[in-house]
Design an enzyme around this catalytic site. Structure first.
Site, PDB file in Angstrom:
ATOM      1  N   HIS A 102      50.759  53.607  20.101  1.00 12.18           N
ATOM      2  CA  HIS A 102      50.481  52.357  19.376  1.00 12.18           C
ATOM      3  C   HIS A 102      49.179  52.455  18.572  1.00 12.18           C
ATOM      4  O   HIS A 102      49.055  51.869  17.500  1.00 12.18           O
ATOM      5  CB  HIS A 102      50.359  51.179  20.345  1.00 12.18           C
ATOM      6  CG  HIS A 102      51.673  50.520  20.680  1.00 12.18           C
ATOM      7  ND1 HIS A 102      52.536  50.036  19.719  1.00 12.18           N
ATOM      8  CD2 HIS A 102      52.249  50.242  21.873  1.00 12.18           C
ATOM      9  CE1 HIS A 102      53.601  49.500  20.326  1.00 12.18           C
ATOM     10  NE2 HIS A 102      53.458  49.618  21.622  1.00 12.18           N
ATOM     11  N   GLY A 148      52.070  47.414  29.901  1.00  6.00           N
ATOM     12  CA  GLY A 148      51.052  47.980  29.034  1.00  6.00           C
ATOM     13  C   GLY A 148      50.948  47.180  27.754  1.00  6.00           C
ATOM     14  O   GLY A 148      51.919  46.534  27.338  1.00  6.00           O
ATOM     15  N   GLN A 157      48.749  45.367  19.136  1.00 11.69           N
ATOM     16  CA  GLN A 157      49.838  44.423  19.441  1.00 11.69           C
ATOM     17  C   GLN A 157      49.359  42.973  19.471  1.00 11.69           C
ATOM     18  O   GLN A 157      50.180  42.056  19.414  1.00 11.69           O
ATOM     19  CB  GLN A 157      50.503  44.776  20.776  1.00 11.69           C
ATOM     20  CG  GLN A 157      51.250  46.097  20.728  1.00 11.69           C
ATOM     21  CD  GLN A 157      51.931  46.379  22.033  1.00 11.69           C
ATOM     22  OE1 GLN A 157      51.319  46.880  22.957  1.00 11.69           O
ATOM     23  NE2 GLN A 157      53.208  46.035  22.136  1.00 11.69           N
ATOM     24  N   CYS A 192      59.389  47.855  24.523  1.00 16.88           N
ATOM     25  CA  CYS A 192      58.079  47.549  23.954  1.00 16.88           C
ATOM     26  C   CYS A 192      57.993  46.041  23.708  1.00 16.88           C
ATOM     27  O   CYS A 192      58.945  45.447  23.192  1.00 16.88           O
ATOM     28  CB  CYS A 192      57.911  48.307  22.640  1.00 16.88           C
ATOM     29  SG  CYS A 192      56.335  48.002  21.830  1.00 16.88           S
ATOM     30  N   LEU A 193      56.850  45.442  24.045  1.00 10.26           N
ATOM     31  CA  LEU A 193      56.690  43.995  23.841  1.00 10.26           C
ATOM     32  C   LEU A 193      56.741  43.623  22.360  1.00 10.26           C
ATOM     33  O   LEU A 193      56.971  42.468  22.030  1.00 10.26           O
ATOM     34  CB  LEU A 193      55.364  43.511  24.457  1.00 10.26           C
ATOM     35  CG  LEU A 193      55.277  43.644  25.986  1.00 10.26           C
ATOM     36  CD1 LEU A 193      53.879  43.283  26.475  1.00 10.26           C
ATOM     37  CD2 LEU A 193      56.332  42.779  26.665  1.00 10.26           C
ATOM     38  N   HIS A 199      52.980  55.959  25.544  1.00  9.57           N
ATOM     39  CA  HIS A 199      53.493  54.837  24.740  1.00  9.57           C
ATOM     40  C   HIS A 199      52.329  54.053  24.116  1.00  9.57           C
ATOM     41  O   HIS A 199      52.347  53.758  22.913  1.00  9.57           O
ATOM     42  CB  HIS A 199      54.344  53.926  25.640  1.00  9.57           C
ATOM     43  CG  HIS A 199      54.920  52.732  24.960  1.00  9.57           C
ATOM     44  ND1 HIS A 199      56.275  52.567  24.759  1.00  9.57           N
ATOM     45  CD2 HIS A 199      54.340  51.623  24.431  1.00  9.57           C
ATOM     46  CE1 HIS A 199      56.485  51.417  24.123  1.00  9.57           C
ATOM     47  NE2 HIS A 199      55.327  50.824  23.918  1.00  9.57           N
ATOM     48  N   GLU A 200      51.306  53.757  24.929  1.00  9.81           N
ATOM     49  CA  GLU A 200      50.191  52.935  24.425  1.00  9.81           C
ATOM     50  C   GLU A 200      49.306  53.732  23.465  1.00  9.81           C
ATOM     51  O   GLU A 200      48.816  53.184  22.473  1.00  9.81           O
ATOM     52  CB  GLU A 200      49.363  52.371  25.590  1.00  9.81           C
ATOM     53  CG  GLU A 200      50.154  51.492  26.566  1.00  9.81           C
ATOM     54  CD  GLU A 200      50.982  50.397  25.907  1.00  9.81           C
ATOM     55  OE1 GLU A 200      50.601  49.898  24.827  1.00  9.81           O
ATOM     56  OE2 GLU A 200      52.042  50.050  26.468  1.00  9.81           O
TER      57      GLU A 200
HETATM   58 NI    NI Z   1      54.757  48.997  23.096  1.00 10.34          NI
END
Ligand code: NI
Length: 168
Positions: free
Chosen positions: A139, A46, A51, A93-94, A135-136
């Site tokens: 963000h 995701g 991000q 998380c990236l 999660h997204e």
């Molecule tokens: Ni994330």
């Protein structure tokens, strides 16, 4: 398409509320293509627009990691409802590369959003997909997975992250 650089915590764009998308135009389609390519390249399941430095309410999710041609879900102006049950699982998380921690989430959700064709869609989700949607969506509100933990869990995640940053 292009792989975009991914912003890392504590970059400011990751900590503010993103703006609703008002128009699905070529610039947005390009952004979505680039986000999908960036998610697969990372690799991740995701990615939210903040991000990659864009403060718009858009995310992409593919819990099959690109195994199926239609596996990717693009959510524009997403809203979560019918959050039910509780589930705890390790989340990462990236934007906090290499850091994972047990994160409580609703076990099931209903995602309402606009897809990239401009259609209103509803996607019921459970388990990993429900977790990815939560999660997204977080963000887009400037929240990270550690904000869903208690103070002890959050401290552990942030301490691990700072240690990893120093070793880089
Ligand atoms: Ni994330």
């Amino acid at each position: 398409m292009a792989v975009l650089p991914i912003r890392a915590y504590p970059d400011g764009v990751l900590r503010r509320k993103a703006q609703p998308v008002e128009r699905i135009d070529d610039a947005l389609q390009q952004l979505i293509d680039d986000m999908i390519e960036t998610m697969y390249a990372a690799p991740g399941i995701g990615l939210a627009a903040p991000q990659v430095g864009v403060s718009w309410r858009v995310f992409v999710v593919d819990i099959t990691s690109g195994q199926y041609p239609n596996g990717v879900i693009t959510a524009i102006n997403p809203e979560l409802s019918r959050l039910e049950g509780r589930a705890q699982a390790d989340e990462g998380c990236l934007s906090l590369p290499g850091i994972y921690g047990p994160t409580p989430r609703a076990a099931e959700v209903l995602l309402r959003c606009t897809n990239r064709a401009g259609e209103a869609v509803e996607i019921p989700a459970a388990d990993l997909l429900a977790r990815a949607f939560q999660h997204e969506t977080d963000h887009l509100d400037g929240r990270f997975f550690f904000n869903r933990m208690g103070p002890v869990g959050r401290d552990i995640v942030l301490r691990k992250f700072r240690r990893a940053q120093r070793q880089r």
